[in-house]
Design an enzyme around this catalytic site. Structure first.
Site, PDB file in Angstrom:
ATOM      1  N   HIS A 258      60.592  41.430  66.208  1.00 18.29           N
ATOM      2  CA  HIS A 258      60.350  41.934  64.793  1.00 18.29           C
ATOM      3  C   HIS A 258      58.846  42.399  64.728  1.00 18.29           C
ATOM      4  CE1 HIS A 258      63.516  39.816  62.823  1.00 18.29           C
ATOM      5  NE2 HIS A 258      63.678  38.865  63.878  1.00 18.29           N
TER       6      HIS A 258
ATOM      7  N   ASN B 154      63.429  44.763  64.814  1.00 16.31           N
ATOM      8  CA  ASN B 154      63.793  44.778  63.649  1.00 16.31           C
ATOM      9  C   ASN B 154      62.547  44.796  62.435  1.00 16.31           C
ATOM     10  OD1 ASN B 154      66.603  43.123  64.231  1.00 16.31           O
ATOM     11  ND2 ASN B 154      65.270  42.104  65.448  1.00 16.31           N
TER      12      ASN B 154
ATOM     13  N   GLU C 286      67.336  46.207  60.451  1.00 16.94           N
ATOM     14  CA  GLU C 286      67.802  45.428  61.754  1.00 16.94           C
ATOM     15  C   GLU C 286      68.133  46.440  62.629  1.00 16.94           C
ATOM     16  OE1 GLU C 286      69.745  41.740  61.692  1.00 16.94           O
ATOM     17  OE2 GLU C 286      69.861  41.578  59.565  1.00 16.94           O
TER      18      GLU C 286
ATOM     19  N   ASN D 206      74.226  38.630  54.183  1.00 18.10           N
ATOM     20  CA  ASN D 206      74.211  38.872  55.859  1.00 18.10           C
ATOM     21  C   ASN D 206      75.758  38.498  56.237  1.00 18.10           C
ATOM     22  OD1 ASN D 206      72.213  38.309  58.420  1.00 18.10           O
ATOM     23  ND2 ASN D 206      73.594  39.926  58.195  1.00 18.10           N
TER      24      ASN D 206
ATOM     25  N   ASN E 146      64.300  37.089  69.161  1.00 15.60           N
ATOM     26  CA  ASN E 146      64.703  38.799  68.887  1.00 15.60           C
ATOM     27  C   ASN E 146      63.299  39.343  68.365  1.00 15.60           C
ATOM     28  OD1 ASN E 146      65.060  37.543  66.515  1.00 15.60           O
ATOM     29  ND2 ASN E 146      66.603  38.961  65.868  1.00 15.60           N
TER      30      ASN E 146
ATOM     31  N   CYS F 295      68.112  38.467  56.402  1.00 15.95           N
ATOM     32  CA  CYS F 295      67.968  38.433  57.907  1.00 15.95           C
ATOM     33  C   CYS F 295      67.078  37.113  58.321  1.00 15.95           C
ATOM     34  CB  CYS F 295      67.038  39.629  58.661  1.00 15.95           C
ATOM     35  SG  CYS F 295      66.807  39.478  60.329  1.00 15.95           S
ATOM     36  N   GLY F 296      67.879  36.197  58.636  1.00 19.52           N
ATOM     37  CA  GLY F 296      67.426  34.923  59.095  1.00 19.52           C
ATOM     38  C   GLY F 296      66.069  34.847  59.845  1.00 19.52           C
ATOM     39  N   THR F 297      66.051  35.633  61.091  1.00 19.48           N
ATOM     40  CA  THR F 297      65.062  35.598  61.925  1.00 19.48           C
ATOM     41  C   THR F 297      63.772  36.189  61.387  1.00 19.48           C
ATOM     42  OG1 THR F 297      66.160  37.345  63.270  1.00 19.48           O
ATOM     43  CG2 THR F 297      66.625  35.152  64.081  1.00 19.48           C
ATOM     44  N   GLY F 298      64.179  37.563  60.524  1.00 21.12           N
ATOM     45  CA  GLY F 298      63.324  38.352  59.756  1.00 21.12           C
ATOM     46  C   GLY F 298      62.520  37.421  58.946  1.00 21.12           C
TER      47      GLY F 298
ATOM     48  N   CYS G  66      70.425  35.315  65.821  1.00 19.48           N
ATOM     49  CA  CYS G  66      70.585  35.879  64.453  1.00 19.48           C
ATOM     50  C   CYS G  66      70.597  34.476  63.441  1.00 19.48           C
ATOM     51  CB  CYS G  66      72.062  36.519  64.365  1.00 19.48           C
ATOM     52  SG  CYS G  66      72.448  36.932  62.660  1.00 19.48           S
ATOM     53  N   GLY G  67      69.486  34.452  62.805  1.00 27.25           N
ATOM     54  CA  GLY G  67      69.140  33.322  62.200  1.00 27.25           C
ATOM     55  C   GLY G  67      70.510  32.911  60.905  1.00 27.25           C
TER      56      GLY G  67
END
Length: 288
Positions: free
Chosen positions: A172, A203, A221, A16, A170, A230-233, A79-80
């Site tokens: 998801h 996302n 995303e 990413n 954010n 995707c970290g937060t994902g 954004c993770g």
């Protein structure tokens, strides 16, 4: 029209990729949305999924503030993978000597730690599960309960899908699929991203469960399309899996760009911890 030069660092976290800009020691004011889009463009600019901007904090208790701009030029909340790159950047540039850094983002203050092995651990804070805070509007959607998780059925032009709405700052929407490598992410992602049940878009996460401690994940995303990681994902997917009693912490998340380790004890008031790589690719200067 006059131009100016911007110093930047290109970084990635499990594939990413980011353009990281020091907004403390150089003036980033007046840059238009179109200019951000061009910088992120892979043919006409530097190329990146997101642009990360380092700024002075506005909240007490934070050492820095960071803003995230997607490849489409729109600013987003979190954004993770970028947060891991953020702490490597500020330490490499001598902006801090601390191995653990408190960083202000849109909704909270994150605690980021660079480990001796070069990996970075991020305290992502507790997951956000209330529909209004995600934000998610159930409308008249069908729903079903899977252990502690409420899943909703989204109707789209690509079919109907059971998703679990989760926010890590954010929004998801996580769904479980049988074979993520061959799943039609490219066609399903866009219709899920813009589904009206998510007023700020979402996302779209596609999770394949390998075992209680291992998953494969692809994420489409919002504003960037599918990214290599995707970290937060990854955090949202693991939270969803644990709430459905299908996963147990810690969980190794295999993305197309690398592996992330996610830890969460299942308590909605406790933070999700994410550990993964943060790599500098190159540095340069660009005229805008």
């Amino acid at each position: 029209m006059s131009s100016r030069n911007l110093r930047f660092t290109k970084m990635h976290g499990a594939g990413n990729d980011f353009i990281v800009l020091d907004g403390i020691h150089q003036d980033l004011t007046g840059i238009s949305k179109a200019q951000w889009v061009k910088l992120a463009h892979r043919q006409f600019g530097i190329g990146a999924d997101q642009i990360l901007i380092v700024e002075r904090p506005s909240r007490e208790g934070a050492e820095f503030k960071y803003r995230i701009i997607n490849a489409d030029g729109n600013e987003v909340e979190q954004c993770g993978n970028g947060s891991r790159c953020f702490v490597r950047f500020v330490r490499a540039k001598g902006l801090t000597q601390n191995t653990t850094v408190q960083v202000e983002v849109a909704h909270t203050i994150l605690s980021l730690t660079e480990n001796p092995d070069g990996q970075v651990t991020v305290n992502m804070g507790p997951p956000i599960l209330g529909t209004e805070k995600i934000p998610f509007t159930p409308m008249n959607l069908s729903s079903k309960q899977e252990a502690q998780a409420t899943l909703y059925q989204l109707q789209t032009s690509e079919g109907s899908f059971w998703i679990h709405p989760v926010s890590m700052g954010n929004p998801h929407g996580v769904q479980i699929v049988n074979d993520v490598d061959h799943h039609p992410v490219a066609t399903q992602g866009p219709v899920l991203e813009s589904h009206p049940a998510f007023p700020k878009k979402m996302n779209a996460g596609f999770m394949q469960i390998i075992s209680a401690h291992e998953i494969k994940l692809r994420v489409f995303e919002r504003g960037s399309g599918e990214t290599l990681a995707c970290g937060t994902g990854a955090c949202a997917a693991v939270v969803s899996g644990i709430m459905q009693n299908k996963l147990s912490s810690p969980v190794t998340v295999h993305t197309r760009g690398g592996d992330l380790i996610i830890e969460w004890d299942g308590n909605p008031e406790h933070p999700v911890m994410m550990t993964g790589p943060a790599v500098t690719v190159f540095e340069g200067e660009v005229s805008i």
